[in-house]
Design a protein around this motif. Structure first.
Motif, mmCIF file in Angstrom:
data_model
loop_
_atom_site.group_PDB
_atom_site.id
_atom_site.type_symbol
_atom_site.label_atom_id
_atom_site.label_comp_id
_atom_site.label_asym_id
_atom_site.label_seq_id
_atom_site.Cartn_x
_atom_site.Cartn_y
_atom_site.Cartn_z
ATOM 1 N N PRO A 34 9.444 7.546 -4.376
ATOM 2 C CA PRO A 34 8.970 8.059 -3.083
ATOM 3 C C PRO A 34 7.533 7.640 -2.825
ATOM 4 C CG PRO A 34 8.923 9.803 -4.730
ATOM 5 C CD PRO A 34 9.548 8.595 -5.403
ATOM 6 N N ASP A 35 7.117 7.695 -1.572
ATOM 7 C CA ASP A 35 5.750 7.301 -1.231
ATOM 8 C C ASP A 35 4.708 8.129 -1.963
ATOM 9 O OD1 ASP A 35 6.505 6.521 2.265
ATOM 10 O OD2 ASP A 35 6.671 5.312 0.435
ATOM 11 N N THR A 36 5.053 9.386 -2.297
ATOM 12 C CA THR A 36 4.100 10.247 -2.987
ATOM 13 C C THR A 36 3.813 9.794 -4.413
ATOM 14 O OG1 THR A 36 5.974 11.662 -3.555
ATOM 15 C CG2 THR A 36 4.610 12.353 -1.682
ATOM 16 N N TRP A 38 2.855 6.858 -5.174
ATOM 17 C CA TRP A 38 1.959 5.706 -5.092
ATOM 18 C C TRP A 38 0.569 6.105 -4.628
ATOM 19 C CZ3 TRP A 38 3.908 1.191 -6.932
ATOM 20 C CH2 TRP A 38 5.308 1.088 -7.029
ATOM 21 N N ASP A 40 -3.150 4.465 -3.149
ATOM 22 C CA ASP A 40 -3.790 3.279 -2.578
ATOM 23 C C ASP A 40 -4.856 2.731 -3.514
ATOM 24 O OD1 ASP A 40 -3.985 4.476 0.896
ATOM 25 O OD2 ASP A 40 -2.302 3.714 -0.303
ATOM 26 N N GLN A 249 -0.788 -0.760 -3.564
ATOM 27 C CA GLN A 249 -0.681 0.566 -4.172
ATOM 28 C C GLN A 249 -0.254 0.419 -5.625
ATOM 29 O OE1 GLN A 249 2.177 2.389 -1.386
ATOM 30 N NE2 GLN A 249 0.514 3.739 -0.716
ATOM 31 N N LYS A 292 1.422 -1.917 0.129
ATOM 32 C CA LYS A 292 1.531 -0.651 0.852
ATOM 33 C C LYS A 292 2.440 -0.848 2.055
ATOM 34 C CE LYS A 292 -1.167 3.041 2.972
ATOM 35 N NZ LYS A 292 -2.503 3.634 3.083
ATOM 36 N N ARG A 293 3.303 0.114 2.246
ATOM 37 C CA ARG A 293 4.251 -0.027 3.345
ATOM 38 C C ARG A 293 3.637 0.498 4.631
ATOM 39 N NH1 ARG A 293 9.775 1.877 0.255
ATOM 40 N NH2 ARG A 293 9.696 0.204 -1.271
ATOM 41 N N ALA A 296 3.462 4.290 5.434
ATOM 42 C CA ALA A 296 3.553 5.131 4.230
ATOM 43 C C ALA A 296 2.518 6.236 4.330
ATOM 44 C CB ALA A 296 3.334 4.285 2.986
ATOM 45 N N ARG A 298 0.623 7.753 2.286
ATOM 46 C CA ARG A 298 -0.692 7.644 1.670
ATOM 47 C C ARG A 298 -0.933 6.211 1.223
ATOM 48 N NH1 ARG A 298 -1.891 11.502 -2.695
ATOM 49 N NH2 ARG A 298 -3.143 9.741 -3.336
#
Lengths: 298, 298
Positions: A34-36, A38, A40, A249, A292-293, A296, A298
């Motif tokens: 999930p994005d969480t 990752w 930056d 990320q 990084k998407r 996203a 974060r």
């Protein structure tokens, strides 16, 4: 049918396979993170090396481990001291090393001529996620804030794993000052741990640096300057026009996803394998990286 | 002054420094090794890969670990089945893989179509020189008859270290048959131990294979056949004209010199270092190789 080997696909954002379930490969876990999971990589901790032929390498800096050396490197990058520099050494199964354009030039303002030996640091303040397996080089090994870390007693350090960037130096007591840097390209030369300052790691572009011709002089230096691989520049990402700044990320090593990834690296139960190892070396768990998407969180 | 890093100079026969004494580097120890510390690599256990551009790679075979796969490989080499073949895959920090000219050709006489899973063997009969440090992948690690070896209980195997050559295969129960081979090029992917057959190691020429451009298709395969690196032939050294046969030696791992070398790899006290690691990983103690010297006693 072409015979294949399993892959650790760290940069295949579209390699989504079946929905998460048992017997996932590390690549599956990364692809479904999930994005969480990752974090930056800030532009002021990111260097962009551009070779004369246009190929690029992104290097994340680790000021929390080598603040003075990293400070020097940032000064050099902001002053474009590697523009016109070159990769001068490629030693098989060891390092790729580069130098600035003019070794005799007066360093930029703010540069520290003789940094301290930033070969390790206080362990205090490091939030350590243990590797969970032995390490022949250190009593403790694991991860903290997305970096691999080794430790002994009250000291901790960045291990000299594949892709890690360190500071070339002369004989002790010289510590190097950041002008000549190297990246590890081969089996982790952990004997260098706590002997040279580690300042960061290559996030993207090892496929370029790793494939350079090996130098034929002693230590892998290029015998003829004509063989040196010219560097167009090494710049701080934050100094580049926004459109040219990489947005990368790294996986949070305090995330449940990373725990699952580490477990999968140590215990391959995906269908290609017949026997999991039940263990893994610190340098064989590279912290995942992704672009990084868009959108996203974060 | 150019900043340097220490070198493990495995092939510098003329790098003699001061007479043996304390604080020697591994390279010093290798350079001063007596002839009795070296064992010849027999021509019937040696493959010579010649690329289309003439560059060569020498591969020592390990029939004592994977006799059926090695037997197949010898049959293929004697029938020149890789002449006109190619390196089809180069995956950064992982493997270089090659294939024969014609995957559909009838195998040569004597070829075993479905070899057993030679992923490990009986430990009995292996004269083990322990590494002396932990290995996260195996309860026991060390060296035997000039090979790195890992072991658990009554089983032993060749670890998937940098430079080791293994057999590509499909999904289990396929074991591969020796037609597609790979060499490890990066941090040792020891998770492959006991999952694929290891048949040998590159003795010379990794600087060629390691520097090949990385493939851009999935798994590092070359996306376009035009990118494949053509192989002129892979031949058994014993089948070559005498003048073309490489004469190589590997260090005897039961020799006092090897013990000193291993200790030096684990405890760098040569002047460049400020702190020895007091430990070393199995794959970070490559067994030294040298060209056989004229007039050497063995």
């Amino acid at each position: 049918m072409r015979r294949i080997l399993p892959i650790l696909a760290l940069l295949l954002p579209n390699a989504a396979s079946a929905a998460p379930g048992p017997h996932l490969s590390p690549a599956d876990i990364v692809a479904h993170a999930p994005d969480t999971a990752w974090a930056d990589v800030p532009a002021d901790r990111l260097l962009v090396m551009t070779l004369a032929d246009g190929r690029q390498v992104a290097i994340e800096l680790a000021p929390q481990f080598a603040p003075v050396h990293v400070g020097n490197i940032v000064h050099l990058a902001r002053a474009h001291r590697w523009a016109g520099g070159a990769i001068i050494r490629v030693q098989d199964n060891y390092v790729v090393q580069w130098a600035p354009r003019d070794e005799k030039a007066q360093p930029p303002a703010g540069f520290v001529a003789h940094p301290p030996a930033e070969y390790d640091r206080a362990r205090q303040g490091i939030s350590f996620h243990p590797l969970g397996f032995t390490d022949p080089y250190a009593p403790a090994a694991g991860f903290a804030t997305s970096w691999p870390v080794a430790a002994e007693g009250e000291r901790a350090w960045l291990p000299q794993c594949y892709g890690m960037v360190g500071v070339g130096r002369d004989m002790p007591p010289d510590t190097g000052d950041g002008r000549e840097l190297y990246v590890v390209n081969g089996e982790a030369p952990r004997q260098l741990d706590r002997n040279l300052a580690v300042v960061g790691r290559v996030l993207t572009g090892m496929e370029t640096l790793g494939a350079l011709p090996r130098g034929t002089a002693a230590l892998g230096f290029y015998a003829d300057k004509a063989q040196n691989v010219a560097i167009r520049d090494i710049a701080l990402a934050a100094d580049l026009p926004p459109a040219q700044q990489p947005h990368l990320q790294v996986m949070r090593t305090d995330s449940p996803t990373f725990s699952a990834y580490l477990d999968a690296r140590a215990n391959r139960t995906d269908p290609f394998f017949v026997r999991p190892a039940h263990g893994v070396a610190l340098c064989n768990v590279p912290v995942p990286v992704r672009p990084k998407r868009q959108g996203a969180a974060r």
